[in-house]
Design a protein around this motif. Structure first.
Motif, PDB file in Angstrom:
ATOM      1  N   CYS A   1      32.786 -28.404-124.831  1.00 24.25           N
ATOM      2  CA  CYS A   1      32.745 -29.454-123.607  1.00 24.25           C
ATOM      3  C   CYS A   1      31.128 -28.915-122.938  1.00 24.25           C
ATOM      4  CB  CYS A   1      33.578 -29.521-122.740  1.00 24.25           C
ATOM      5  SG  CYS A   1      34.047 -27.889-121.876  1.00 24.25           S
TER       6      CYS A   1
ATOM      7  N   ALA B   1      32.048 -33.822-120.703  1.00 25.40           N
ATOM      8  CA  ALA B   1      32.246 -34.654-122.008  1.00 25.40           C
ATOM      9  C   ALA B   1      32.505 -33.679-123.155  1.00 25.40           C
ATOM     10  CB  ALA B   1      30.991 -35.290-122.406  1.00 25.40           C
TER      11      ALA B   1
ATOM     12  N   SER C   1      28.430 -40.769-122.775  1.00 26.76           N
ATOM     13  CA  SER C   1      28.573 -40.612-121.336  1.00 26.76           C
ATOM     14  C   SER C   1      28.278 -42.005-120.857  1.00 26.76           C
ATOM     15  CB  SER C   1      27.724 -39.626-120.630  1.00 26.76           C
ATOM     16  OG  SER C   1      26.423 -39.932-121.114  1.00 26.76           O
TER      17      SER C   1
ATOM     18  N   SER D   1      23.478 -31.169-131.054  1.00 24.34           N
ATOM     19  CA  SER D   1      24.846 -31.510-130.291  1.00 24.34           C
ATOM     20  C   SER D   1      24.764 -32.791-129.808  1.00 24.34           C
ATOM     21  CB  SER D   1      24.994 -30.591-129.234  1.00 24.34           C
ATOM     22  OG  SER D   1      24.359 -30.460-128.298  1.00 24.34           O
TER      23      SER D   1
ATOM     24  N   THR E   1      31.928 -32.182-126.748  1.00 21.58           N
ATOM     25  CA  THR E   1      30.635 -32.149-127.728  1.00 21.58           C
ATOM     26  C   THR E   1      30.977 -31.687-129.131  1.00 21.58           C
ATOM     27  OG1 THR E   1      30.228 -29.855-126.985  1.00 21.58           O
ATOM     28  CG2 THR E   1      29.380 -31.562-125.578  1.00 21.58           C
TER      29      THR E   1
ATOM     30  N   TRP F   1      27.374 -36.113-127.575  1.00 23.28           N
ATOM     31  CA  TRP F   1      28.224 -36.436-127.003  1.00 23.28           C
ATOM     32  C   TRP F   1      27.872 -37.839-126.143  1.00 23.28           C
ATOM     33  CZ3 TRP F   1      24.736 -32.757-125.398  1.00 23.28           C
ATOM     34  CH2 TRP F   1      24.043 -33.007-124.361  1.00 23.28           C
TER      35      TRP F   1
END
Length: 259
Positions: free
Chosen positions: A76, A94, A120, A116, A96, A118
């Protein structure tokens, strides 16, 4: 006659240790040196194990890929939001997913690039793009962080610890969130206009640039397979230069599998 035999026997008894010694007069000193050298070699071996030995440059592509250990992270990321929660969301967390590689995998200092990703939500307040709760969202944002760190690995018998420093490049793509239409009302007059301003804000004032600090620990299951965790802190260069302090800094914690 008996006296002569007795004297000869006594003489042989006391002389035997002398004749049984190595004929080289420096042998005793050499043996002491050998023992000392063995002790030094043992100490050196401990340091060798700790620092991973010396790096041998690969001669071809096959040797290069043998020196690479891929890894995956799952965890995360918390993006720090210093703005009031009356107009934006609290610091969002979030999930990841990340993929990377270690080269060279047995050296003390290694290069560990990682990508990485994620997602949002963001809104536009007229000056800045701010994290948004789902109810107030305008843009759905895809986040891609490219890490380019140098990492020192301290190796022990069954585990290893890592510490590193590098740069992070955060690429963000703003899309209209699900349920939000281009013509919906917004700060700029429309949601589409807000989304465009959010995208511009991401790439202005070096907001994509971070300094990265890494710490980690792994347990070695085999020569190549290890598992553990790492923690990363991303210092936002754009926020610092624009006077927003540590706003938009990121703290990431994740499990790590090396194979």
């Amino acid at each position: 006659m008996k006296k002569v035999i007795l004297i000869a026997a006594l003489a042989a008894f006391f002389a035997a240790p002398i004749f049984c010694q190595d004929q080289d007069p420096g042998s005793a000193q050499q043996e002491d040196q050998n023992i000392s050298q063995a002790q030094e070699n043992g100490a050196a071996k401990k340091w060798y194990n700790l620092f991973g030995g010396s790096f041998v440059p690969p001669k071809n592509g096959k040797e290069f890929w043998r020196q690479v250990s891929p890894f995956v992270n799952l965890g995360c990321a918390i993006t720090i939001n210093t703005e009031s929660t009356l107009k934006s969301a609290p610091s969002p967390t979030a999930f990841t997913l990340a993929f990377g590689g270690i080269w060279p995998n047995k050296a003390f200092i290694s290069f560990q690039p990682r990508l990485s990703l994620w997602t949002s939500y963001y809104l536009w307040d007229g000056k800045n793009a701010l994290p948004a709760e789902i109810e107030n969202r305008t843009a759905f944002v895809l986040n891609f962080m490219l890490d380019l760190p140098a990492v020192a690995t301290f190796r022990f018998k069954k585990c290893q610890a890592e510490a590193g420093l590098g740069l992070g490049f955060l690429a963000r793509a703003a899309l209209l969130a699900n349920g939000v239409s281009e013509g919906d009302s917004g700060t700029t007059g429309s949601a589409g206009g807000d989304k465009d301003e959010i995208q511009k804000w991401f790439w202005s004032s070096a907001r994509f640039l971070y300094v990265e600090f890494i710490g980690g620990w792994e347990w070695n299951f085999t020569e190549r397979i290890a598992a553990g965790f790492d923690i990363r802190y991303y210092l936002p260069i754009g926020s610092l230069t624009s006077g927003r302090g540590l706003d938009a800094s990121i703290i990431a914690l994740s499990a790590k599998l090396i194979f």
